[in-house]
Design a protein around this motif. Structure first.
Motif, PDB file in Angstrom:
ATOM      1  N   LEU A 180       0.829  -1.205   0.000  1.00  0.00           N
ATOM      2  CA  LEU A 180       0.000   0.000   0.000  1.00  0.00           C
ATOM      3  C   LEU A 180       0.861   1.252   0.000  1.00  0.00           C
ATOM      4  CD1 LEU A 180      -2.507  -0.963   2.845  1.00  0.00           C
ATOM      5  CD2 LEU A 180      -2.924  -1.098   0.388  1.00  0.00           C
ATOM      6  N   PRO A 181       0.362   2.352  -0.566  1.00  0.00           N
ATOM      7  CA  PRO A 181       1.013   3.635  -0.305  1.00  0.00           C
ATOM      8  C   PRO A 181       1.011   3.897   1.203  1.00  0.00           C
ATOM      9  CG  PRO A 181      -0.613   3.840  -2.065  1.00  0.00           C
ATOM     10  CD  PRO A 181      -0.819   2.490  -1.444  1.00  0.00           C
ATOM     11  N   LEU A 182       2.103   4.400   1.719  1.00  0.00           N
ATOM     12  CA  LEU A 182       2.196   4.642   3.154  1.00  0.00           C
ATOM     13  C   LEU A 182       1.087   5.563   3.643  1.00  0.00           C
ATOM     14  CD1 LEU A 182       3.792   4.114   5.729  1.00  0.00           C
ATOM     15  CD2 LEU A 182       5.336   5.997   5.090  1.00  0.00           C
ATOM     16  N   LYS A 183       0.725   6.554   2.838  1.00  0.00           N
ATOM     17  CA  LYS A 183      -0.315   7.496   3.243  1.00  0.00           C
ATOM     18  C   LYS A 183      -1.672   6.790   3.402  1.00  0.00           C
ATOM     19  CE  LYS A 183      -0.981   8.907  -1.580  1.00  0.00           C
ATOM     20  NZ  LYS A 183      -0.726   9.995  -2.565  1.00  0.00           N
ATOM     21  N   GLU A 184      -1.937   5.773   2.580  1.00  0.00           N
ATOM     22  CA  GLU A 184      -3.193   5.032   2.708  1.00  0.00           C
ATOM     23  C   GLU A 184      -3.182   4.161   3.955  1.00  0.00           C
ATOM     24  OE1 GLU A 184      -4.398   2.902  -0.755  1.00  0.00           O
ATOM     25  OE2 GLU A 184      -4.148   4.636  -2.080  1.00  0.00           O
ATOM     26  N   LEU A 185      -2.051   3.553   4.237  1.00  0.00           N
ATOM     27  CA  LEU A 185      -1.917   2.751   5.449  1.00  0.00           C
ATOM     28  C   LEU A 185      -2.164   3.619   6.684  1.00  0.00           C
ATOM     29  CD1 LEU A 185       0.945   0.210   6.078  1.00  0.00           C
ATOM     30  CD2 LEU A 185       0.286   1.837   7.829  1.00  0.00           C
ATOM     31  N   VAL A 186      -1.550   4.802   6.697  1.00  0.00           N
ATOM     32  CA  VAL A 186      -1.716   5.720   7.820  1.00  0.00           C
ATOM     33  C   VAL A 186      -3.173   6.157   7.955  1.00  0.00           C
ATOM     34  CG1 VAL A 186      -1.188   8.057   8.611  1.00  0.00           C
ATOM     35  CG2 VAL A 186       0.659   6.546   7.848  1.00  0.00           C
ATOM     36  N   SER A 187      -3.809   6.454   6.838  1.00  0.00           N
ATOM     37  CA  SER A 187      -5.215   6.881   6.885  1.00  0.00           C
ATOM     38  C   SER A 187      -6.101   5.796   7.480  1.00  0.00           C
ATOM     39  CB  SER A 187      -5.704   7.239   5.474  1.00  0.00           C
ATOM     40  OG  SER A 187      -5.032   8.386   4.982  1.00  0.00           O
ATOM     41  N   ALA A 188      -5.814   4.536   7.139  1.00  0.00           N
ATOM     42  CA  ALA A 188      -6.605   3.431   7.681  1.00  0.00           C
ATOM     43  C   ALA A 188      -6.408   3.303   9.186  1.00  0.00           C
ATOM     44  CB  ALA A 188      -6.231   2.130   6.975  1.00  0.00           C
ATOM     45  N   ILE A 189      -5.160   3.437   9.646  1.00  0.00           N
ATOM     46  CA  ILE A 189      -4.892   3.343  11.085  1.00  0.00           C
ATOM     47  C   ILE A 189      -5.552   4.504  11.824  1.00  0.00           C
ATOM     48  CG2 ILE A 189      -3.083   3.435  12.840  1.00  0.00           C
ATOM     49  CD1 ILE A 189      -1.238   1.985  10.889  1.00  0.00           C
ATOM     50  N   LYS A 190      -5.452   5.706  11.264  1.00  0.00           N
ATOM     51  CA  LYS A 190      -6.049   6.874  11.909  1.00  0.00           C
ATOM     52  C   LYS A 190      -7.574   6.726  12.028  1.00  0.00           C
ATOM     53  CE  LYS A 190      -4.542  11.012  10.778  1.00  0.00           C
ATOM     54  NZ  LYS A 190      -4.080  12.163   9.955  1.00  0.00           N
ATOM     55  N   ALA A 191      -8.180   6.149  11.008  1.00  0.00           N
ATOM     56  CA  ALA A 191      -9.639   6.012  10.997  1.00  0.00           C
ATOM     57  C   ALA A 191     -10.096   4.713  11.637  1.00  0.00           C
ATOM     58  CB  ALA A 191     -10.140   6.083   9.557  1.00  0.00           C
ATOM     59  N   ASN A 192      -9.142   3.939  12.141  1.00  0.00           N
ATOM     60  CA  ASN A 192      -9.451   2.635  12.759  1.00  0.00           C
ATOM     61  C   ASN A 192     -10.206   1.732  11.795  1.00  0.00           C
ATOM     62  OD1 ASN A 192      -9.152   0.880  14.933  1.00  0.00           O
ATOM     63  ND2 ASN A 192     -11.152   1.389  15.774  1.00  0.00           N
ATOM     64  N   LYS A 193      -9.798   1.768  10.527  1.00  0.00           N
ATOM     65  CA  LYS A 193     -10.397   0.912   9.507  1.00  0.00           C
ATOM     66  C   LYS A 193      -9.578  -0.368   9.359  1.00  0.00           C
ATOM     67  CE  LYS A 193     -12.444   4.608   6.695  1.00  0.00           C
ATOM     68  NZ  LYS A 193     -12.474   5.258   5.357  1.00  0.00           N
ATOM     69  N   PRO A 194     -10.222  -1.466   8.976  1.00  0.00           N
ATOM     70  CA  PRO A 194      -9.479  -2.718   8.795  1.00  0.00           C
ATOM     71  C   PRO A 194      -8.411  -2.578   7.716  1.00  0.00           C
ATOM     72  CG  PRO A 194     -11.852  -3.124   8.805  1.00  0.00           C
ATOM     73  CD  PRO A 194     -11.672  -1.635   8.731  1.00  0.00           C
ATOM     74  N   LEU A 195      -7.270  -3.177   7.965  1.00  0.00           N
ATOM     75  CA  LEU A 195      -6.208  -3.246   6.975  1.00  0.00           C
ATOM     76  C   LEU A 195      -6.341  -4.546   6.203  1.00  0.00           C
ATOM     77  CD1 LEU A 195      -3.361  -2.046   9.342  1.00  0.00           C
ATOM     78  CD2 LEU A 195      -4.099  -0.834   7.280  1.00  0.00           C
ATOM     79  N   PRO A 196      -5.936  -4.554   4.936  1.00  0.00           N
ATOM     80  CA  PRO A 196      -6.005  -5.814   4.196  1.00  0.00           C
ATOM     81  C   PRO A 196      -5.004  -6.822   4.750  1.00  0.00           C
ATOM     82  CG  PRO A 196      -4.872  -4.129   2.913  1.00  0.00           C
ATOM     83  CD  PRO A 196      -5.436  -3.442   4.120  1.00  0.00           C
ATOM     84  N   PRO A 197      -5.274  -8.107   4.577  1.00  0.00           N
ATOM     85  CA  PRO A 197      -4.300  -9.108   5.014  1.00  0.00           C
ATOM     86  C   PRO A 197      -2.945  -8.875   4.353  1.00  0.00           C
ATOM     87  CG  PRO A 197      -6.386 -10.151   4.442  1.00  0.00           C
ATOM     88  CD  PRO A 197      -6.487  -8.713   3.999  1.00  0.00           C
ATOM     89  N   LEU A 198      -1.886  -9.110   5.125  1.00  0.00           N
ATOM     90  CA  LEU A 198      -0.505  -9.005   4.632  1.00  0.00           C
ATOM     91  C   LEU A 198      -0.212  -7.617   4.056  1.00  0.00           C
ATOM     92  CD1 LEU A 198      -0.101 -12.511   2.943  1.00  0.00           C
ATOM     93  CD2 LEU A 198       0.611 -11.810   5.231  1.00  0.00           C
ATOM     94  N   ALA A 199      -0.653  -6.587   4.775  1.00  0.00           N
ATOM     95  CA  ALA A 199      -0.420  -5.216   4.334  1.00  0.00           C
ATOM     96  C   ALA A 199       1.026  -4.804   4.593  1.00  0.00           C
ATOM     97  CB  ALA A 199      -1.367  -4.256   5.043  1.00  0.00           C
ATOM     98  N   VAL A 200       1.645  -4.173   3.600  1.00  0.00           N
ATOM     99  CA  VAL A 200       3.038  -3.725   3.683  1.00  0.00           C
ATOM    100  C   VAL A 200       3.137  -2.347   3.039  1.00  0.00           C
ATOM    101  CG1 VAL A 200       5.423  -4.169   2.923  1.00  0.00           C
ATOM    102  CG2 VAL A 200       3.961  -6.083   3.583  1.00  0.00           C
ATOM    103  N   ALA A 201       4.000  -1.494   3.582  1.00  0.00           N
ATOM    104  CA  ALA A 201       4.354  -0.227   2.941  1.00  0.00           C
ATOM    105  C   ALA A 201       5.867  -0.145   2.856  1.00  0.00           C
ATOM    106  CB  ALA A 201       3.793   0.956   3.718  1.00  0.00           C
ATOM    107  N   ILE A 202       6.349   0.505   1.814  1.00  0.00           N
ATOM    108  CA  ILE A 202       7.790   0.601   1.540  1.00  0.00           C
ATOM    109  C   ILE A 202       8.207   2.063   1.656  1.00  0.00           C
ATOM    110  CG2 ILE A 202       9.596   0.260  -0.200  1.00  0.00           C
ATOM    111  CD1 ILE A 202       7.775  -1.982  -1.360  1.00  0.00           C
ATOM    112  N   SER A 203       9.272   2.306   2.428  1.00  0.00           N
ATOM    113  CA  SER A 203       9.775   3.671   2.571  1.00  0.00           C
ATOM    114  C   SER A 203      11.288   3.698   2.438  1.00  0.00           C
ATOM    115  CB  SER A 203       9.356   4.257   3.933  1.00  0.00           C
ATOM    116  OG  SER A 203       9.990   3.585   5.003  1.00  0.00           O
ATOM    117  N   PHE A 204      11.793   4.855   2.019  1.00  0.00           N
ATOM    118  CA  PHE A 204      13.231   5.102   1.890  1.00  0.00           C
ATOM    119  C   PHE A 204      13.566   6.406   2.602  1.00  0.00           C
ATOM    120  CE2 PHE A 204      11.913   2.690  -1.800  1.00  0.00           C
ATOM    121  CZ  PHE A 204      12.901   1.721  -1.947  1.00  0.00           C
ATOM    122  N   ASP A 205      14.652   6.419   3.331  1.00  0.00           N
ATOM    123  CA  ASP A 205      15.101   7.634   4.003  1.00  0.00           C
ATOM    124  C   ASP A 205      16.261   8.262   3.238  1.00  0.00           C
ATOM    125  OD1 ASP A 205      13.221   7.055   5.896  1.00  0.00           O
ATOM    126  OD2 ASP A 205      14.605   6.974   7.589  1.00  0.00           O
TER     127      ASP A 205
END
Length: 348
Positions: free
Chosen positions: A58-83
């Motif tokens: 998932l895009p990290l922003k979508e993952l964050v939006s789901a957590i903020k809204a307490n919405k279910p995440l899809p099974p095996l959800a992953v986000a990729i980031s680079f610093d």
């Protein structure tokens, strides 16, 4: 030792829908520092594993939006980031990610881009990646140790400086790319509760470098990520992390990572939802000191404390417990940052 034990359960793991794993990369290169790098071959193998394993990247922003809204995440959800925005991401990682159709987020600092450091991408390159689907987010103005005060700087002055730093960086990213995600990756993974409160007031979410799966029990200004590089670049160990679960933390004391003078053996108390955890199977690991059984203070509260003083710099307490019903491991990490005995910091 931790990963060797947990890897025994990989074959038993099944999809879960209340946790997401955020991966943190720096370099994807054969020639960059090994401690913060994966090779192109390793990176491709990891992306292939995600594709073959049915992971939902998932895009990290979508993952964050789901957590903020307490919405279910899809099974095996992953986000990729680079610093940091190293050029190897544009040259090597981006084409591989594009091939697999995986979204990702780049956390960048402004000053290295302005100064034209040879290893860093330019705004022109970052805009190209943004047009092709990358999200560009905040990594502070100059990759500063945000928790450190300047000489003779008051608490009020320090906090105002950090606030201006974050807002100026966000404005510069928006000006250059049109993106305003209000997501910050703490440089060096360092933060404290005052910075967390400030970011919450500003409407930011923030990410550390402590390990663990993210989910509804995570702090939105201290979301965990699994660093991938060096000793942590091995695919077999990464498989365990990719199936980790969000530790159901209901409360913890302290939540302040920045240690006060003389408090070099912090006692961490954690209250858990024990519905899916057997207390006898929870085990903690003190960075540099090995495994330790926690002390249970009640049916759902445990205490863990280092036997020896933590060294100056950054340390972790990592605690894991197998799920009683789903095969994966709950994973929680508490970061600590300690100055030297004279109150100064280790230079990096």
């Amino acid at each position: 030792m931790l990963l060797r034990v947990l890897s025994l359960c990989v074959a038993l793991m099944v999809p879960v829908a209340d946790a997401a794993v955020i991966l943190q990369y720096h370099h994807v290169s054969d020639t960059s520092p090994k401690s913060t790098s994966v090779t192109p071959a390793q990176f491709r193998a990891q992306m292939q594993y995600l594709a073959d394993g049915g992971f939902k990247v998932l895009p990290l922003k979508e993952l964050v939006s789901a957590i903020k809204a307490n919405k279910p995440l899809p099974p095996l959800a992953v986000a990729i980031s680079f610093d940091d925005g190293y050029r190897s991401i544009a040259d090597t990682a981006h084409p591989i990610l594009k091939e697999y159709g995986f979204p990702y987020t780049l956390f960048v600092s402004v000053e290295p881009i302005r100064r034209g450091f040879s290893e860093m991408m330019s705004w022109q390159e970052l805009r190209r990646l943004a047009r092709e689907g990358a999200d560009i987010a905040n990594h502070s103005w100059g990759h500063e140790h945000l928790i450190r005060r300047l000489d003779k700087e008051t608490r009020t002055q320090w906090l105002a400086r950090v606030r201006a730093n974050i807002l100026s960086t966000e404005a510069e990213i928006t000006k250059a790319t049109g993106q305003d995600l209000k997501m910050l990756a703490y440089p060096y993974g360092e933060y404290n509760t005052e910075i967390q409160r400030m970011l919450e007031e500003l409407g930011f979410v923030a990410f550390g470098q402590q390990s663990g799966a993210a989910g509804s029990h995570s702090q939105l200004t201290a979301l965990p990520r699994f660093p991938v590089g060096g000793a942590y670049a091995d695919l077999e160990s990464l498989k365990v992390k990719l199936h980790s679960l969000n530790m159901p933390v209901l409360a913890q004391t302290p939540s302040e990572p920045q240690l006060a003078a003389g408090d070099w053996r912090p006692e961490l108390r954690v209250t858990l939802d024990m519905a899916d955890i057997n207390p006898g199977q929870l085990l903690c690991y003190i960075q540099g000191q090995g495994a330790k059984q926690p002390e249970w203070l009640s049916d759902n509260e445990f205490s863990i404390r280092a036997e020896l003083p933590l060294p100056a710099g950054r340390s972790r307490y990592n605690c894991t417990a197998p799920s009683k019903t789903r095969g994966g491991y709950y994973w929680f990490s508490q970061p600590w940052v300690r100055p030297k005995d004279d109150g100064t910091w280790i230079e990096e």
